[in-house]
Design a protein around this motif. Structure first.
Motif, PDB file in Angstrom:
ATOM      1  N   GLU A  22      34.606  81.654  58.704  1.00 65.23           N
ATOM      2  CA  GLU A  22      33.567  82.657  57.960  1.00 65.23           C
ATOM      3  C   GLU A  22      33.368  82.035  56.653  1.00 65.23           C
ATOM      4  O   GLU A  22      32.009  81.798  56.131  1.00 65.23           O
ATOM      5  N   ARG A  23      34.531  81.507  55.931  1.00 69.11           N
ATOM      6  CA  ARG A  23      34.055  80.850  54.658  1.00 69.11           C
ATOM      7  C   ARG A  23      33.149  79.620  54.711  1.00 69.11           C
ATOM      8  O   ARG A  23      32.155  79.379  53.963  1.00 69.11           O
ATOM      9  N   VAL A  24      33.618  78.872  55.523  1.00 69.95           N
ATOM     10  CA  VAL A  24      32.660  77.626  56.055  1.00 69.95           C
ATOM     11  C   VAL A  24      31.264  77.773  56.187  1.00 69.95           C
ATOM     12  O   VAL A  24      30.231  77.074  55.765  1.00 69.95           O
ATOM     13  N   THR A  25      31.027  78.826  57.091  1.00 68.07           N
ATOM     14  CA  THR A  25      29.759  79.230  57.525  1.00 68.07           C
ATOM     15  C   THR A  25      29.073  79.630  56.215  1.00 68.07           C
ATOM     16  O   THR A  25      27.775  79.213  56.122  1.00 68.07           O
ATOM     17  N   SER A  26      29.555  80.457  55.424  1.00 65.78           N
ATOM     18  CA  SER A  26      28.713  81.001  54.440  1.00 65.78           C
ATOM     19  C   SER A  26      28.574  79.881  53.376  1.00 65.78           C
ATOM     20  O   SER A  26      27.354  79.945  52.853  1.00 65.78           O
ATOM     21  N   GLU A  27      29.254  78.956  53.236  1.00 69.21           N
ATOM     22  CA  GLU A  27      29.258  77.720  52.137  1.00 69.21           C
ATOM     23  C   GLU A  27      28.205  76.994  52.520  1.00 69.21           C
ATOM     24  O   GLU A  27      27.521  76.542  51.928  1.00 69.21           O
ATOM     25  N   VAL A  28      28.390  76.546  53.856  1.00 72.34           N
ATOM     26  CA  VAL A  28      27.501  75.722  54.271  1.00 72.34           C
ATOM     27  C   VAL A  28      25.914  76.126  54.482  1.00 72.34           C
ATOM     28  O   VAL A  28      24.833  75.473  54.132  1.00 72.34           O
ATOM     29  N   THR A  29      25.830  77.444  54.738  1.00 75.85           N
ATOM     30  CA  THR A  29      24.524  78.253  54.687  1.00 75.85           C
ATOM     31  C   THR A  29      23.857  78.119  53.202  1.00 75.85           C
ATOM     32  O   THR A  29      22.613  77.605  53.232  1.00 75.85           O
ATOM     33  N   ASP A  30      24.767  78.311  52.314  1.00 78.05           N
ATOM     34  CA  ASP A  30      24.474  78.122  50.815  1.00 78.05           C
ATOM     35  C   ASP A  30      23.823  76.776  50.676  1.00 78.05           C
ATOM     36  O   ASP A  30      22.611  76.706  50.007  1.00 78.05           O
ATOM     37  N   ASN A  31      24.688  75.884  50.985  1.00 76.77           N
ATOM     38  CA  ASN A  31      24.229  74.548  50.731  1.00 76.77           C
ATOM     39  C   ASN A  31      23.013  73.883  51.274  1.00 76.77           C
ATOM     40  O   ASN A  31      22.114  73.491  50.972  1.00 76.77           O
ATOM     41  N   LEU A  32      22.600  74.516  52.737  1.00 79.11           N
ATOM     42  CA  LEU A  32      21.590  74.198  53.519  1.00 79.11           C
ATOM     43  C   LEU A  32      20.359  74.827  52.742  1.00 79.11           C
ATOM     44  O   LEU A  32      19.237  74.249  52.641  1.00 79.11           O
ATOM     45  N   ARG A  33      20.434  76.059  52.263  1.00 80.42           N
ATOM     46  CA  ARG A  33      19.391  76.680  51.621  1.00 80.42           C
ATOM     47  C   ARG A  33      19.130  75.754  50.327  1.00 80.42           C
ATOM     48  O   ARG A  33      17.973  75.629  50.032  1.00 80.42           O
ATOM     49  N   THR A  34      20.106  75.243  49.587  1.00 76.56           N
ATOM     50  CA  THR A  34      19.661  74.632  48.301  1.00 76.56           C
ATOM     51  C   THR A  34      18.937  73.114  48.766  1.00 76.56           C
ATOM     52  O   THR A  34      17.859  72.909  48.155  1.00 76.56           O
ATOM     53  N   LEU A  35      19.454  72.623  50.045  1.00 75.10           N
ATOM     54  CA  LEU A  35      18.979  71.483  50.429  1.00 75.10           C
ATOM     55  C   LEU A  35      17.450  71.743  50.754  1.00 75.10           C
ATOM     56  O   LEU A  35      16.401  71.219  50.470  1.00 75.10           O
ATOM     57  N   PHE A  36      17.164  72.858  51.442  1.00 75.94           N
ATOM     58  CA  PHE A  36      15.873  73.216  51.900  1.00 75.94           C
ATOM     59  C   PHE A  36      14.924  73.445  50.863  1.00 75.94           C
ATOM     60  O   PHE A  36      13.877  73.161  50.999  1.00 75.94           O
ATOM     61  N   PHE A  37      15.421  74.287  49.930  1.00 74.87           N
ATOM     62  CA  PHE A  37      14.426  74.578  48.678  1.00 74.87           C
ATOM     63  C   PHE A  37      13.985  73.210  47.982  1.00 74.87           C
ATOM     64  O   PHE A  37      13.008  73.447  47.324  1.00 74.87           O
ATOM     65  N   ALA A  38      14.870  72.498  47.663  1.00 74.07           N
ATOM     66  CA  ALA A  38      14.552  71.422  46.961  1.00 74.07           C
ATOM     67  C   ALA A  38      13.861  69.938  47.646  1.00 74.07           C
ATOM     68  O   ALA A  38      13.484  69.257  46.982  1.00 74.07           O
ATOM     69  N   PHE A  39      14.032  70.086  48.968  1.00 71.50           N
ATOM     70  CA  PHE A  39      13.741  68.783  49.721  1.00 71.50           C
ATOM     71  C   PHE A  39      12.269  68.279  49.520  1.00 71.50           C
ATOM     72  O   PHE A  39      12.402  67.048  49.042  1.00 71.50           O
ATOM     73  N   ASP A  40      11.573  68.824  49.673  1.00 69.34           N
ATOM     74  CA  ASP A  40      10.198  68.377  49.361  1.00 69.34           C
ATOM     75  C   ASP A  40       9.130  69.089  48.055  1.00 69.34           C
ATOM     76  O   ASP A  40       8.468  68.277  47.517  1.00 69.34           O
ATOM     77  N   SER A  41       9.703  70.205  47.889  1.00 70.97           N
ATOM     78  CA  SER A  41       8.870  70.946  47.039  1.00 70.97           C
ATOM     79  C   SER A  41       9.072  70.507  45.700  1.00 70.97           C
ATOM     80  O   SER A  41       8.235  70.573  44.780  1.00 70.97           O
ATOM     81  N   VAL A  42      10.193  69.950  45.146  1.00 73.00           N
ATOM     82  CA  VAL A  42      10.450  69.684  43.787  1.00 73.00           C
ATOM     83  C   VAL A  42       9.495  68.653  43.400  1.00 73.00           C
ATOM     84  O   VAL A  42       8.906  68.565  42.209  1.00 73.00           O
ATOM     85  N   SER A  43       9.248  67.609  44.389  1.00 76.59           N
ATOM     86  CA  SER A  43       8.484  66.438  44.110  1.00 76.59           C
ATOM     87  C   SER A  43       7.150  66.969  44.296  1.00 76.59           C
ATOM     88  O   SER A  43       5.977  66.408  43.591  1.00 76.59           O
ATOM     89  N   GLU A  44       6.700  67.614  45.197  1.00 75.69           N
ATOM     90  CA  GLU A  44       5.427  68.093  45.641  1.00 75.69           C
ATOM     91  C   GLU A  44       4.730  69.186  44.689  1.00 75.69           C
ATOM     92  O   GLU A  44       3.647  69.144  44.295  1.00 75.69           O
ATOM     93  N   ALA A  45       5.677  70.141  44.575  1.00 78.04           N
ATOM     94  CA  ALA A  45       5.178  71.345  43.862  1.00 78.04           C
ATOM     95  C   ALA A  45       5.614  71.444  42.368  1.00 78.04           C
ATOM     96  O   ALA A  45       5.254  72.200  41.647  1.00 78.04           O
ATOM     97  N   GLY A  46       6.586  70.526  41.982  1.00 77.95           N
ATOM     98  CA  GLY A  46       7.173  70.815  40.740  1.00 77.95           C
ATOM     99  C   GLY A  46       8.370  71.831  40.599  1.00 77.95           C
ATOM    100  O   GLY A  46       8.928  71.982  39.514  1.00 77.95           O
ATOM    101  N   GLU A  47       8.576  72.402  41.669  1.00 77.44           N
ATOM    102  CA  GLU A  47       9.547  73.366  41.598  1.00 77.44           C
ATOM    103  C   GLU A  47      10.364  73.895  42.836  1.00 77.44           C
ATOM    104  O   GLU A  47       9.665  73.338  44.064  1.00 77.44           O
ATOM    105  N   PRO A  48      11.423  74.245  43.038  1.00 78.12           N
ATOM    106  CA  PRO A  48      12.000  74.421  44.267  1.00 78.12           C
ATOM    107  C   PRO A  48      11.264  75.740  44.854  1.00 78.12           C
ATOM    108  O   PRO A  48      11.098  76.676  44.506  1.00 78.12           O
ATOM    109  N   LEU A  49      10.756  75.457  46.131  1.00 73.12           N
ATOM    110  CA  LEU A  49       9.961  76.318  46.901  1.00 73.12           C
ATOM    111  C   LEU A  49      10.657  76.579  48.487  1.00 73.12           C
ATOM    112  O   LEU A  49      11.182  75.292  48.815  1.00 73.12           O
TER     113      LEU A  49
END
Lengths: 304, 196
Positions: free
Chosen positions: A51-78
């Motif tokens: 359970e702990r690993v699932t929650s932690e990995v989901t948080d990390n994937l969310r961070t990765l998803f928000f930052a992957f393209d948008s920071v360079s393209e839009a200038g902010e995490p989206l």
């Protein structure tokens, strides 16, 4: 004399019999009882760890998803990745999975395998405001349809900018939507629908900012980052800003491609919009010596 | 004849004494006194849950990265050893750990991959004082993705102040992490908390 010898021998034999009984009971109970306890405890630890690993990995994937393209393209995490980059995102998720396992096996035995599933991910568009003026558009048209399947919606509103004390100021869809209502006397309420009060603050404990974050129809309201109530969207609700007054802040709204997106993309009232994957799906497997857990995780839609 | 009977009685007595003594010893060992001595696997469960929840709260409140990127430690490239100091709290992370784990002692380690050497190695850094466990301890880990655009903090006068620099702006030798991705991801750090 013979009688005393017989008595003492009898007592000795009785003591030996009692001792043998105790020995036998201890051996039997150790075999039956302790093993079950130890096994149950190990299994429960494995489940908690998963359970702990699932929650932690989901948080990390969310961070990765928000930052992957948008920071360079839009200038902010989206919350989107560009339609031209899913394979690169897939590579990065695989790399993250490998790095996670390398680090976690330094002090444990669990192995993680998470991959991005592009075919099951949802595409759409993201609308956001983060400009210098930060004033919310008034009754912007055409509307964006929001319902319980809308991947992500986020508002960050300056509480002091909600100033109208005689009527509701800052509404998202009059009547059935979300409203911030400054009362006479300085109290502030966040309501859903016409009368459901989600959060309220008195004039002396007003937060600086109010956040409303909703994923897939459910979410919460926070004041300065502290949660104060839950919110739920049931019906299809066109998002328009009714009576925003002078309220300022930012918003991010992502919609899937089945909603009214096409005509809204270039609408200047919604500032810039970005198209791409707005709700990714991941295949998640975690394995340790006690159990193997596999699940599909939709980032904004819960497990399936 | 009476001598023979005496020998038999003696043998019987010795064997009987051995059996009785063994039963006593094994019987006492079968009693689990761990709940009374605050020892055993069940006692660690509560502390493990507490530390796990604390780290999750710290991440939700964005308290981890500002501490992990408040540099000034060894060679000025690792997190400053005082980032977990209290009275007063130097970082938001130290405040959260101090408030929620005030009954426990803990040591925080960071594990990360160094890809600037070949083959890559895993390094470990301890933050602050490394304590010594006085009883059974629990280990809780949490991994954090560091991004190119994460802001860097500077330790100054018991305070971590945000600078204008981002992680991607730092020269290679001035930060303990190595940028091992061409994307926005800079590195992954594992925070390991040993608590007792």
């Amino acid at each position: 004399m013979v009688k005393n010898d017989d008595r003492s021998q009898l007592i000795l034999i009785a003591a030996i019999l009692i001792a043998t009984t105790i020995l036998g009971s201890v051996i039997l109970l150790n075999t039956l009882h302790s093993d079950a306890d130890i096994t149950a405890h190990k299994d429960s630890q494995s489940v908690k760890q998963t359970e702990r690993v699932t929650s932690e990995v989901t948080d990390n994937l969310r961070t990765l998803f928000f930052a992957f393209d948008s920071v360079s393209e839009a200038g902010e995490p989206l919350p989107y990745i560009s339609n031209s980059n899913p394979s690169l995102f897939e590579e990065n998720v695989t790399k993250y999975s490998r790095n996670y396992t390398e680090l976690s096996t330094l002090s444990g035995t669990g192995v993680l395998d998470v991959t991005y599933d592009d075919s099951a991910s949802i595409s759409g568009a993201v609308f956001r405001q983060n400009g210098s003026g930060n004033e919310f558009p008034n009754s912007a048209s055409p509307p964006i349809d929001v319902d319980a399947s809308t991947p992500y919606m986020y508002f960050n509103i300056s509480a002091s900018s909600v100033t109208d004390s005689s009527s509701v100021d800052f509404e998202v869809e009059q009547g059935s939507g979300i409203a911030l209502d400054k009362k006479s006397g300085g109290a502030l309420e966040v309501t859903e629908g016409s009368s459901n009060i989600i959060c309220q603050w008195g004039p002396s404990d007003l937060p600086d900012t109010i956040q409303i974050e909703v994923t897939n129809g459910t979410g919460e309201v926070r004041g300065d980052g502290t949660a104060c109530g839950e919110i739920e969207i049931d019906d299809t609700t066109p998002i328009t800003f009714e009576n925003p007054g002078d309220a300022t802040g930012q918003y991010i709204i992502s919609v899937d491609s089945t909603n009214s997106v096409g005509a809204s993309i270039n609408d200047p009232d919604y500032r810039a919009a970005f198209t791409g994957i707005v709700d990714p799906m991941f295949d998640f497997t975690y394995e340790d010596p006690s159990l193997r857990f596999s699940v599909d995780i939709r980032l904004f839609g819960g497990n399936s | 004849m009476s001598g023979d009977r005496g020998q038999a009685y003696t043998l019987e007595g010795v064997i009987g004494a051995i059996v009785i003594a063994s039963a006593l010893v094994l019987g006492i060992q079968a009693v689990n006194i761990e709940p009374w001595t605050d020892d055993g696997p069940e006692q660690g469960d509560e502390l493990r849950a507490q530390v796990t929840d604390t780290l999750e709260i710290a991440q939700d409140q964005n308290a981890l990265k500002p501490a992990l990127l408040c540099l000034g430690g060894t060679d000025q490239s690792t997190p400053h050893p005082n980032i977990l100091a209290t009275s007063p709290d130097v970082t938001r992370l130290s405040a959260i750990l101090n408030d929620t784990l005030d009954d426990a002692s803990y040591t925080v380690y960071l594990n990360y991959k160094n890809t600037s050497v070949s083959p890559p190695v895993f390094n470990q850094t301890v933050i602050g004082q490394e304590g010594e466990s006085t009883g059974s301890s629990v280990v809780v880990t949490r991994q954090i993705i560091m991004l190119d655009s994460d802001p860097v903090y500077d330790y100054n006068n018991r305070n971590c102040q945000r600078t204008d620099e981002e992680l991607q702006d730092l020269p290679i030798d001035s930060v303990y992490l190595t940028d091992n991705s061409k994307s926005e991801t800079y590195a992954i750090v594992q925070m390991r908390v040993v608590a007792w």
